[in-house]
Scaffold this motif. Structure first.
Motif, PDB file in Angstrom:
ATOM      1  N   GLY A   1      26.899   9.448  88.662  1.00 57.27           N
ATOM      2  CA  GLY A   1      25.298   9.465  88.420  1.00 57.27           C
ATOM      3  C   GLY A   1      25.422   9.799  86.676  1.00 57.27           C
ATOM      4  O   GLY A   1      23.936   9.271  85.673  1.00 57.27           O
ATOM      5  N   ILE A   2      26.607  10.505  86.088  1.00 52.94           N
ATOM      6  CA  ILE A   2      26.510  11.156  84.444  1.00 52.94           C
ATOM      7  C   ILE A   2      26.283   9.680  83.634  1.00 52.94           C
ATOM      8  O   ILE A   2      25.338   8.953  82.623  1.00 52.94           O
ATOM      9  N   PRO A   3      27.063   8.546  83.642  1.00 53.23           N
ATOM     10  CA  PRO A   3      26.762   6.947  82.896  1.00 53.23           C
ATOM     11  C   PRO A   3      25.570   6.613  83.036  1.00 53.23           C
ATOM     12  O   PRO A   3      25.017   6.133  82.054  1.00 53.23           O
ATOM     13  N   ILE A   4      25.288   5.895  84.790  1.00 48.28           N
ATOM     14  CA  ILE A   4      24.029   5.803  84.438  1.00 48.28           C
ATOM     15  C   ILE A   4      22.705   6.791  83.474  1.00 48.28           C
ATOM     16  O   ILE A   4      22.047   5.472  82.637  1.00 48.28           O
ATOM     17  N   LEU A   5      22.843   7.639  83.272  1.00 44.81           N
ATOM     18  CA  LEU A   5      22.116   8.686  82.850  1.00 44.81           C
ATOM     19  C   LEU A   5      22.588   7.982  81.811  1.00 44.81           C
ATOM     20  O   LEU A   5      21.437   8.029  80.761  1.00 44.81           O
ATOM     21  N   ILE A   6      23.894   8.131  80.930  1.00 44.30           N
ATOM     22  CA  ILE A   6      23.508   8.243  79.065  1.00 44.30           C
ATOM     23  C   ILE A   6      23.466   6.750  79.244  1.00 44.30           C
ATOM     24  O   ILE A   6      22.894   6.385  77.950  1.00 44.30           O
ATOM     25  N   ILE A   7      23.715   5.735  79.734  1.00 47.26           N
ATOM     26  CA  ILE A   7      22.937   4.350  79.730  1.00 47.26           C
ATOM     27  C   ILE A   7      21.825   4.285  79.806  1.00 47.26           C
ATOM     28  O   ILE A   7      20.621   3.038  78.856  1.00 47.26           O
ATOM     29  N   ILE A   8      20.863   4.763  80.909  1.00 46.94           N
ATOM     30  CA  ILE A   8      19.205   4.798  80.338  1.00 46.94           C
ATOM     31  C   ILE A   8      19.290   5.209  79.005  1.00 46.94           C
ATOM     32  O   ILE A   8      17.993   4.704  78.561  1.00 46.94           O
ATOM     33  N   ILE A   9      19.362   6.732  78.635  1.00 41.00           N
ATOM     34  CA  ILE A   9      19.222   6.891  77.020  1.00 41.00           C
ATOM     35  C   ILE A   9      19.503   5.557  75.607  1.00 41.00           C
ATOM     36  O   ILE A   9      18.090   5.993  75.039  1.00 41.00           O
ATOM     37  N   LEU A  10      20.463   5.907  76.053  1.00 37.19           N
ATOM     38  CA  LEU A  10      20.859   4.986  74.856  1.00 37.19           C
ATOM     39  C   LEU A  10      20.416   3.348  75.083  1.00 37.19           C
ATOM     40  O   LEU A  10      19.915   3.151  73.864  1.00 37.19           O
ATOM     41  N   GLY A  11      19.726   2.799  76.495  1.00 40.18           N
ATOM     42  CA  GLY A  11      19.399   2.161  76.454  1.00 40.18           C
ATOM     43  C   GLY A  11      17.504   1.997  76.198  1.00 40.18           C
ATOM     44  O   GLY A  11      17.256   1.121  75.543  1.00 40.18           O
ATOM     45  N   ALA A  12      16.952   2.914  76.074  1.00 37.41           N
ATOM     46  CA  ALA A  12      15.925   4.042  76.126  1.00 37.41           C
ATOM     47  C   ALA A  12      15.767   3.478  74.659  1.00 37.41           C
ATOM     48  O   ALA A  12      15.206   3.022  73.186  1.00 37.41           O
ATOM     49  N   VAL A  13      16.281   4.266  73.570  1.00 41.55           N
ATOM     50  CA  VAL A  13      16.905   3.909  72.647  1.00 41.55           C
ATOM     51  C   VAL A  13      16.705   2.633  72.129  1.00 41.55           C
ATOM     52  O   VAL A  13      16.443   2.548  70.475  1.00 41.55           O
ATOM     53  N   THR A  14      17.922   2.038  72.067  1.00 36.93           N
ATOM     54  CA  THR A  14      18.006   0.763  71.462  1.00 36.93           C
ATOM     55  C   THR A  14      16.952  -0.336  71.352  1.00 36.93           C
ATOM     56  O   THR A  14      16.795  -1.238  70.531  1.00 36.93           O
ATOM     57  N   VAL A  15      16.188  -0.068  73.413  1.00 33.54           N
ATOM     58  CA  VAL A  15      14.493  -0.818  73.058  1.00 33.54           C
ATOM     59  C   VAL A  15      14.415  -0.483  71.910  1.00 33.54           C
ATOM     60  O   VAL A  15      13.214  -1.255  70.998  1.00 33.54           O
ATOM     61  N   ARG A  16      13.867   0.382  71.600  1.00 25.76           N
ATOM     62  CA  ARG A  16      12.880   1.122  70.758  1.00 25.76           C
ATOM     63  C   ARG A  16      13.772   0.532  69.172  1.00 25.76           C
ATOM     64  O   ARG A  16      12.756  -0.184  68.533  1.00 25.76           O
ATOM     65  N   TYR A  17      14.848   0.345  69.101  1.00 22.82           N
ATOM     66  CA  TYR A  17      14.710   0.544  68.292  1.00 22.82           C
ATOM     67  C   TYR A  17      15.102  -1.620  67.307  1.00 22.82           C
ATOM     68  O   TYR A  17      14.414  -2.208  66.342  1.00 22.82           O
ATOM     69  N   THR A  18      14.856  -2.189  68.587  1.00 23.21           N
ATOM     70  CA  THR A  18      15.240  -3.681  68.867  1.00 23.21           C
ATOM     71  C   THR A  18      13.779  -4.086  68.250  1.00 23.21           C
ATOM     72  O   THR A  18      14.451  -4.563  67.245  1.00 23.21           O
ATOM     73  N   TYR A  19      12.925  -3.621  68.846  1.00 22.41           N
ATOM     74  CA  TYR A  19      11.541  -3.949  68.518  1.00 22.41           C
ATOM     75  C   TYR A  19      11.205  -3.158  67.145  1.00 22.41           C
ATOM     76  O   TYR A  19      11.125  -4.304  65.889  1.00 22.41           O
ATOM     77  N   ALA A  20      11.826  -2.323  66.467  1.00 20.95           N
ATOM     78  CA  ALA A  20      11.495  -1.639  65.136  1.00 20.95           C
ATOM     79  C   ALA A  20      11.610  -2.348  64.260  1.00 20.95           C
ATOM     80  O   ALA A  20      11.458  -2.145  63.801  1.00 20.95           O
ATOM     81  N   THR A  21      13.257  -2.169  64.152  1.00 26.42           N
ATOM     82  CA  THR A  21      14.466  -2.866  62.932  1.00 26.42           C
ATOM     83  C   THR A  21      14.274  -4.887  63.410  1.00 26.42           C
ATOM     84  O   THR A  21      14.858  -4.755  63.253  1.00 26.42           O
ATOM     85  N   GLU A  22      12.943  -5.191  64.264  1.00 25.28           N
ATOM     86  CA  GLU A  22      13.086  -6.859  64.630  1.00 25.28           C
ATOM     87  C   GLU A  22      13.280  -7.226  62.955  1.00 25.28           C
ATOM     88  O   GLU A  22      12.734  -7.112  62.426  1.00 25.28           O
ATOM     89  N   PRO A  23      14.083  -8.156  62.468  1.00 24.00           N
ATOM     90  CA  PRO A  23      14.761  -8.962  61.056  1.00 24.00           C
ATOM     91  C   PRO A  23      12.823  -9.080  60.927  1.00 24.00           C
ATOM     92  O   PRO A  23      12.866  -9.417  59.445  1.00 24.00           O
TER      93      PRO A  23
END
Lengths: 657, 304
Positions: free
Chosen positions: B105-127
């Motif tokens: 559970g804990i790694p899944i939770l952390i990866i969900i959070i990190l995944g969400a952050v990553t996706v947001r930044y991926t679109y925001a900083t798209e070169p």
């Protein structure tokens, strides 16, 4: 005519003009002469041919794999030290840029394909049949052929630095750099054919062990009663089965580009280099899981044995391993987030890459809780396993950081990346295989390796490791890119590079200590003799004598639990009276010289293709075909070991315990 | 472990620790302005976002790995096999659903959070996404060659080799391609890198927030003298930038098709400036290989 030949020999064929390479040529020549003279003087040719070169015994093949792996680790390690020496100080003039490029290319290729892979196959060979209660692998002849293809493929790759010149386009040889225009020499051809020939062997091994595990388990050993190492071999071979054909095809297309003037990977006429990069990583990324999963299997065995406890969360472990083997095929794009494929693609592959951290993390926790409430013995295999934890946990964390796509734009191609993958490959794979080597050594040879040099090796390796790679994370954050052959004083990278180089030489010392340990072990093998079960272990391979007789199990065991041997021992402690076993004749495969002959023909054909000599590759290919035909007319391929002989062997072996 | 190796390993540890100490001292002596952690101390908005993301992901990962590392130490020490070890020993305890649910559970939770952050930044900083700014972006076309960088300023009609000058505080729209094996265009202090590939034009937006000299380099191995593919990025004020453009125009030769042909040959070059660039130079480099195809296509069309 003769002068033309001489000119070709000295300008193109032999690599000349570099004192380092001249030294290597001379020492290779001298060593070869010494080996040949030695074998002749001690009249060992027949012995070598009968016992080793023609063997189909999986244990002997395993030993040869590991010997080759250690040899290649030496070669790849020398490459590593040359690189670290070159980078120890700014503006170093030890290696010329071109030579440096060849060195890092061969270092990468050798360490992954000719060190990690054979080490892994060696352990597969030695352990898998014994763990599942089998007398051999499913296809013993194919197994020997796989080994010789690997070995001669590796040799073909290795001769390139003294004959013709090494490849210098990086270990994955991206075109167009690896194409004819930018790499005109024969180096890339050596790369293609060395890997191609050994790759056929790898694919065959993958199939062989899949069938072995599916078909040859001892009666009663259902899937969920298989030992964890066997599970890891199974998961690994599934990946091999799907990944290696991609490599074969990719290299073949690259070869066609160079040899026949096609344009699969060059822009003229509509080819595309990015196609190559996608394909090579569709093999290359699963490849890293191929080498690390067996290490996970080894840790599972070692942790349970030396904590004297059942492996915690068996089902979770199996499930995690299978998830990893599937996910490994959905992460390849993370090797080129920066190619501008857009936010959708990058987000997808960032997430699939991160997901792998979940099952991997679960495995770490399960190992920890196997040790929890156990009794941990600090033997060498266990020490390497414990050293693996911090190393792999940190390496795993930086891996997750790299998978964060926008952040990867800063990490990509930098020393941060170099530090990460060395940390997981050394901390995970190499430490794991060392643990496996020390763990199963007594099973193979009947004696344990003395601890003294082993402890030296352990500490120098570990300390050397952190000294080498921790500074590289920092260098990455300072903007140092990979594959630089020099850098200036103005960069400010000198101190960290110097520390890193010192660490690398410590690791080199660690490797030498291991050689000393093995030599010391062989010298003292009589006093370190052990019985069948030196570690008080849990799985079937420890129930038969060490070293293992050629037929493995005199009586095929029946299985009703994961830790069959451990349960048996418990039962035996409670109740007594074993009935004396009734032996039956054992069906065994006969030795055959065809695999090595066929691999030599493959080598000849490969060497011919490298130079584009049709007078050489055509006979080579004909030789290969002739070997296939010869084998298909070989009817006398097996024999029986009579029951009396089994009885004699068993009595002798058991009696000596 | 018997006694002897332990004392030997102590000697090694001592030796190594002293080496580390020496290393750290040497490093401290030499660590000047230049040995900075440029990735963690960026001077532009893209670099800032990437640094933030690096820090967020480090913290999220540390939430799991720090306790785990401590746990490894405690467990290994507590359950070591010594005769007087009084801690519990349960050889057959091998399953606990609650425990396993927690560490799935804990790694899944952390990866969900990190995944969400990553996706947001991926679109925001798209070169390829333009940077928000009051100023008009400037386009610079970068071409990786064997073994140098050619930079062309289409709006100013000038070019330079192995050196860049940009106005600070202005978004730069880099158009990237290659006329040699692929490379990667990287100025760590301004932001992450982007591949340069022949036959393709990639877009990368970067901006320098303050004046200064930033180091740039080719980050993807491209052959023998790849390590020479480094360049300075001079971020200057608008006035200085205009003065620089004028100076380049006044005091250098133009880049011609002919001189480009020489430039494209494998060589290591110093900084160079060109007062003019042939029309459509960048497009011609990108479409260099497509031309054949069109010819083929038109030939085929002619046949029909």
């Amino acid at each position: 005519m003769l002068s033309e030949f001489w000119e070709f020999l000295t300008t193109e064929f032999l690599v000349t003009g570099d004192p380092l390479i001249l030294g290597a040529q001379v020492s290779i020549g001298l060593a070869s002469i010494a080996i040949i003279v030695g074998l002749t003087y001690f009249k060992k040719w027949k012995w070598l041919w009968k016992n080793w070169l023609t063997t189909v015994d999986h244990k002997k093949i395993g030993i040869m794999y590991i010997l080759a792996a250690i040899l290649m680790m030496f070669r790849g390690g020398v490459d590593a030290l040359m690189m670290r020496f070159q980078l120890a100080m700014p503006n170093m003039e030890f290696l010329h840029a071109d030579h440096y490029n060849a060195v890092f290319t061969t270092h990468g290729t050798i360490m992954i394909l000719f060190m990690a892979m054979p080490f892994m196959f060696g352990l597969f060979n030695i352990v898998t049949p014994l763990q599942i209660g089998a007398r051999d692998v499913a296809f013993p002849y194919l197994n020997a052929l796989s080994f010789w293809l690997f070995f001669l493929g590796a040799m073909l790759f290795n001769v390139s630095f003294v004959i013709g010149g090494s490849p210098a386009a990086g270990w994955l040889s991206y075109p167009p750099l690896s194409g004819l225009q930018f790499s005109p020499g024969v180096g890339q051809n050596f790369y293609i054919w060395g890997i191609q020939i050994s790759g056929i062997g790898s694919l065959a091994t993958g199939i062989n062990f899949l069938v072995t595990i599916i078909k040859m388990r001892a009666p009663g050993m259902t899937w969920m009663k298989m030992p964890m190492f066997t599970w890891s071999v199974f998961a690994t071979n599934i990946i091999i089965l799907f990944a290696f054909p991609i490599l074969t095809v990719t290299l073949f297309l690259l070869f066609m580009d160079r040899f026949a003037g096609t344009h699969f990977f060059t822009l003229d006429l509509g080819g595309n280099p990015m196609m190559y990069i996608n394909l090579i990583w569709m093999w290359g990324h699963p490849e890293v899981y191929i080498v690390v999963l067996p290490a996970f299997g080894i840790f599972s065995e070692v942790v349970a044995t030396f904590s004297r406890k059942k492996l915690f969360g068996y089902k979770s472990m199996v499930f995690a391993m299978l998830i990893i083997s599937v996910l490994s095929f959905f992460t390849w794009v993370h090797h080129f987030f920066t190619m501008g494929s857009g936010a959708d693609v990058n987000a997808f592959f960032a997430i699939t890459t991160m997901l792998i951290a979940i099952p991997t993390g679960v495995k770490v926790f399960n190992w920890l809780f196997t040790m929890y409430r156990g009794r941990i013995r600090f033997t060498l295999p266990m020490m390497w396993t414990i050293a693996f934890f911090p190393c792999f946990i940190i390496g795993g964390m930086t891996g997750v950081m790299l998978s964060v796509a926008p952040a990867d734009f800063q990490f990509h191609n930098s020393y941060f990346l170099i530090a990460h993958f060395h940390q997981v490959l050394i901390g995970g794979v190499v430490f794991g295989y060392f643990a496996g080597m020390y763990y199963w050594w007594p099973k193979l040879f009947g004696f344990t390796l003395p601890d003294r040099w082993g402890h030296w090796a352990f500490w120098t390796w570990n300390i050397g490791f952190y000294l080498t790679f921790m500074p590289q994370y920092a260098l990455g954050l300072m903007g140092m890119t990979r594959r630089l052959s020099t850098y200036g004083w103005d960069t400010g990278w000198m101190p960290l590079n110097l520390v890193s180089s010192v660490g690398a030489f410590l690791m080199g010392a660690g490797f030498l200590f291991q050689l000393l340990q093995i030599a010391d072990g062989i010298r003292k093998h009589k006093e370190n003799k052990v019985g069948a079960d030196p570690w008080d272990a849990r799985t079937l391979e420890w129930s038969i004598p060490s070293p293992v007789p050629e037929y493995n199990f005199a009586i095929v065991p029946t299985v009703d639990s994961v830790d069959q041997f451990w349960e048996d021992k418990q039962r035996r402690a409670n109740q007594q009276a074993e009935t004396p076993p009734a032996y039956e004749p054992i069906h065994m495969p006969k030795n055959t010289g065809i695999p090595i002959v066929m691999a030599v023909f493959f080598f000849i054909a490969g060497f011919g293709f490298v130079w584009g000599w049709s007078w050489m590759y055509i006979p080579g290919l004909i030789g290969v075909a002739a070997c296939l035909v010869a084998r298909s007319f070989q009817y006398d391929t097996d024999y029986y070991i009579p029951a009396e002989e089994v009885n004699r062997t068993e009595t002798a072996l058991r009696g000596s315990v | 472990m018997n006694k002897k190796p332990r004392s030997l390993s102590k000697i090694i540890i001592a030796a190594v620790l002293s080496l580390v100490t020496i290393g750290v001292i040497v490093w401290a002596m030499f660590a000047d302005e230049r040995g900075r952690y440029v990735v963690l101390d960026p001077k532009g908005p893209i670099g800032d976002a990437q640094r933030d993301l690096i820090i967020i992901s480090t913290i999220l990962c540390a939430i799991i790995i720090v306790p785990t590392l401590i746990l490894v130490g405690i467990i290994v020490w507590k359950y070591r096999d010594t005769p007087d070890n009084k801690s519990k020993y349960t050889p057959n305890w091998s399953h606990n659903t609650t425990a396993e649910v927690i560490w799935w559970g804990i790694p899944i939770l952390i990866i969900i959070i990190l995944g969400a952050v990553t996706v947001r930044y991926t679109y925001a900083t798209e070169p390829s996404k333009p940077l928000a700014s009051d100023k008009e972006p400037i386009t610079i076309q970068a071409v990786s060659l064997d073994w140098k960088w050619l930079f062309m300023y289409p709006e100013e009609n000038i070019a330079s080799v192995n050196t860049l000058t940009i106005p600070e505080d202005t978004p730069i729209r880099f158009e990237l391609t290659s006329d040699a094996p692929m490379n990667s265009f990287w100025i760590p202090e301004l932001g992450g890198q982007m591949y340069t590939m022949s036959g393709m034009a990639m877009v990368l937006h970067l901006q320098a927030d303050e004046p200064g000299i930033y180091k740039g380099s080719g980050a993807n191995f491209s052959g023998e003298y790849f390590q020479e593919m480094k360049f300075d990025v001079n971020a200057v004020s608008d006035e200085e930038y205009e003065a620089w453009v004028k100076e380049v125009k006044d005091y250098s030769e133009p880049l011609t098709e002919k001189s480009y042909e020489d430039l494209v040959l494998p060589s290591v070059e110093d900084e160079q400036y060109f007062s003019a660039v042939p029309d459509e130079m960048f497009q011609n480099i990108v479409t260099k290989y497509v031309v054949d195809k069109n010819e083929n296509a038109s030939e085929e069309a002619a046949k029909e």
